[in-house]
Design a protein around this motif. Structure first.
Motif, short mmCIF file in Angstrom:
data_model
loop_
_atom_site.label_atom_id
_atom_site.label_comp_id
_atom_site.label_asym_id
_atom_site.label_seq_id
_atom_site.Cartn_x
_atom_site.Cartn_y
_atom_site.Cartn_z
N MET A 1 0.85 -1.19 0.00
CA MET A 1 0.00 0.00 0.00
C MET A 1 0.89 1.24 0.00
N SER A 2 0.56 2.20 -0.88
CA SER A 2 1.37 3.39 -1.03
C SER A 2 1.08 4.39 0.09
N LYS A 3 1.92 5.40 0.20
CA LYS A 3 1.72 6.45 1.19
C LYS A 3 0.45 7.23 0.90
N ARG A 4 0.13 7.37 -0.37
CA ARG A 4 -1.10 8.07 -0.73
C ARG A 4 -2.33 7.31 -0.24
N SER A 5 -2.29 5.99 -0.33
CA SER A 5 -3.41 5.18 0.16
C SER A 5 -3.57 5.31 1.67
N ILE A 6 -2.43 5.32 2.37
CA ILE A 6 -2.48 5.48 3.83
C ILE A 6 -3.06 6.84 4.19
N ALA A 7 -2.66 7.87 3.45
CA ALA A 7 -3.19 9.21 3.73
C ALA A 7 -4.70 9.26 3.50
N ILE A 8 -5.18 8.58 2.44
CA ILE A 8 -6.62 8.56 2.17
C ILE A 8 -7.36 7.82 3.29
N LEU A 9 -6.78 6.73 3.80
CA LEU A 9 -7.43 5.99 4.89
C LEU A 9 -7.48 6.82 6.16
N VAL A 10 -6.40 7.56 6.43
CA VAL A 10 -6.41 8.44 7.61
C VAL A 10 -7.47 9.53 7.45
N LEU A 11 -7.53 10.11 6.25
CA LEU A 11 -8.54 11.14 6.00
C LEU A 11 -9.94 10.54 6.10
N LEU A 12 -10.11 9.31 5.62
CA LEU A 12 -11.42 8.65 5.71
C LEU A 12 -11.83 8.47 7.16
N ALA A 13 -10.86 8.08 8.01
CA ALA A 13 -11.19 7.90 9.43
C ALA A 13 -11.58 9.23 10.08
N VAL A 14 -10.86 10.30 9.73
CA VAL A 14 -11.18 11.60 10.32
C VAL A 14 -12.55 12.08 9.85
N ILE A 15 -12.83 11.97 8.55
CA ILE A 15 -14.12 12.42 8.03
C ILE A 15 -15.25 11.56 8.60
N GLY A 16 -14.99 10.25 8.77
CA GLY A 16 -16.01 9.39 9.37
C GLY A 16 -16.31 9.78 10.80
N PHE A 17 -15.27 10.17 11.53
CA PHE A 17 -15.47 10.60 12.92
C PHE A 17 -16.37 11.84 12.97
N TYR A 18 -16.07 12.82 12.11
CA TYR A 18 -16.88 14.04 12.12
C TYR A 18 -18.28 13.78 11.57
N ALA A 19 -18.41 12.87 10.59
CA ALA A 19 -19.73 12.59 10.01
C ALA A 19 -20.65 11.97 11.05
N PHE A 20 -20.17 10.93 11.72
CA PHE A 20 -21.01 10.26 12.70
C PHE A 20 -21.10 11.05 14.01
N GLY A 21 -20.12 11.94 14.23
CA GLY A 21 -20.15 12.73 15.46
C GLY A 21 -21.04 13.95 15.37
N THR A 22 -21.08 14.57 14.20
CA THR A 22 -21.86 15.80 14.04
C THR A 22 -23.17 15.59 13.29
N GLY A 23 -23.19 14.62 12.39
CA GLY A 23 -24.40 14.36 11.62
C GLY A 23 -24.60 15.29 10.44
N PHE A 24 -23.58 16.11 10.09
CA PHE A 24 -23.71 17.01 8.95
C PHE A 24 -23.69 16.21 7.65
N ASN A 25 -24.56 16.61 6.70
CA ASN A 25 -24.63 15.93 5.41
C ASN A 25 -23.34 16.06 4.61
N PHE A 26 -22.66 17.21 4.75
CA PHE A 26 -21.43 17.41 3.99
C PHE A 26 -20.41 16.35 4.33
N PHE A 27 -20.24 16.03 5.62
CA PHE A 27 -19.25 15.02 6.01
C PHE A 27 -19.67 13.63 5.54
N TYR A 28 -20.98 13.36 5.53
CA TYR A 28 -21.44 12.06 5.03
C TYR A 28 -21.13 11.90 3.54
N ARG A 29 -21.41 12.97 2.77
CA ARG A 29 -21.13 12.88 1.33
C ARG A 29 -19.62 12.73 1.07
N PHE A 30 -18.85 13.47 1.83
CA PHE A 30 -17.40 13.39 1.67
C PHE A 30 -16.90 11.99 2.05
#
Length: 348
Positions: free
Chosen positions: A1-30
């Protein structure tokens, strides 16, 4: 797995945290867009390695230092989907492997290209395996798949021309190509003449006698009975520079000299033998068969200066292998003279 893939997974985890934590539609779509991007990249890379026929055509199993190992690679895409961002690389332990090739093919397309690998060092190497790497357009995933099986190729040492080398090595009675008559029955027939009183019946040439309607006898010559030996001193303690430079050292110089001598003697149809006290005890008796020079060169391709037996002891051990007419060429980088006594003993 490349560094870019790891960065996307980290970003996915962060966006998932804010999506399920805040409930904003923008974070869900992202969040769902990132998941879709990862799935598309993985599917693209996986499909790039499916439906492939790959072949490597190579006729030679041996080469010589300074030449090129030539092959042709045939790539076929068996499915209708196009493939891109592919790289085909040959897996080999040759010192100077050929570079890979990038590919982009449409459905059911065949691509053929030529590969050349420079042979810079003697030895036995593995080659023939092909490694295909598939990458998605986003650079997230790099998947690899190995094709074909490795094959062995022997790289022979280069032989230099020795045009001024005198073939009459030691002025022995049979070391030249000019034959002379011999009183005894031998394998080489020089001529046929009429029968004289006192000639042995074993000399009669019966087919020619029947044709001429008169007794005809054979005259024999000595032939080429002189044998040449090339003896290499491959004791580990006398060679220098082997670890510092794999190409320019006394081991490689000794091998080149031996190969050049063998090639020159073979040109004059001399029976040539080879003996070396290297990593293994290599002894090949003189022979004139067409396959014999190839066997000697294959031995020179693998011999290493890692022997433990000294040259003097080795020359004494070779005495049972010598015949009546022998010439010895000793190749050694050693400045010691203790082995000269062994040569003197052989002349007695």
């Amino acid at each position: 797995m490349s560094k870019r893939s790891i960065a996307i997974l980290v970003l996915l985890a962060v966006i998932g945290f804010y999506a399920f934590g805040t409930g904003f539609n923008f974070f869900y779509r992202f969040f769902y867009s990132l998941i879709l991007l990862l799935c598309m990249g993985l599917f693209w890379s996986w499909m790039g390695l499916r439906g492939i026929d790959l072949n490597l055509f190579r006729t030679a199993t041996r080469g010589t230092v300074g030449e090129y190992l030539v092959g042709h690679i045939r790539f076929r895409n068996r499915i209708r989907l196009p493939k891109s961002w592919l790289e085909v690389v040959e897996i080999t332990d040759l010192p100077d492997p050929s570079t890979g090739r990038g590919l982009a093919v449409i459905g059911d397309q065949v691509r053929v290209w030529r590969t050349e690998t420079y042979l810079s060092r003697r030895g036995v190497f593995q080659t023939g395996e092909l490694d295909v790497t598939s990458q998605d357009p986003f650079g997230l995933f790099r998947l690899r798949r190995r094709f074909l099986e490795s094959k062995t190729i022997t790289v022979l040492p280069a032989a230099h021309s020795l045009p001024d080398m005198d073939p009459l090595l030691a002025s022995l009675p049979s070391d030249g190509r000019v034959t002379r008559h011999w009183d005894h029955i031998a394998t080489d027939v020089a001529s046929i003449r009429h029968y004289n009183d006192g000639d042995s019946y074993r000399r009669i040439h019966w087919p020619y006698t029947a044709r001429m309607n008169s007794l005809m006898v054979k005259e024999f010559d000595m032939g080429l009975s002189a044998e040449s030996w090339v003896v290499m001193d491959m004791e580990a303690g006398v060679h220098v520079g082997v670890d510092a430079d794999p190409v320019v050292n006394t081991e490689e110089i000794a091998v080149i000299v031996a190969a050049s001598l063998i090639a020159r003697l073979t040109e004059f149809s001399f029976p040539v033998g080879l003996a070396a006290n290297g990593d293994n005890r290599h002894v090949h008796r003189p022979n004139t068969s067409p396959e014999h020079p190839g066997r000697l060169m294959e031995t020179l391709a693998v011999v290493r200066a890692s022997g433990t037996v000294g040259l003097e002891r080795f020359l004494y051990d070779l005495r049972p292998s010598y015949s009546r007419f022998n010439t010895l060429t000793v190749i050694t980088p050693s400045s010691r003279t203790d082995w000269v006594h062994a040569i003197s003993e052989l002349r007695r």
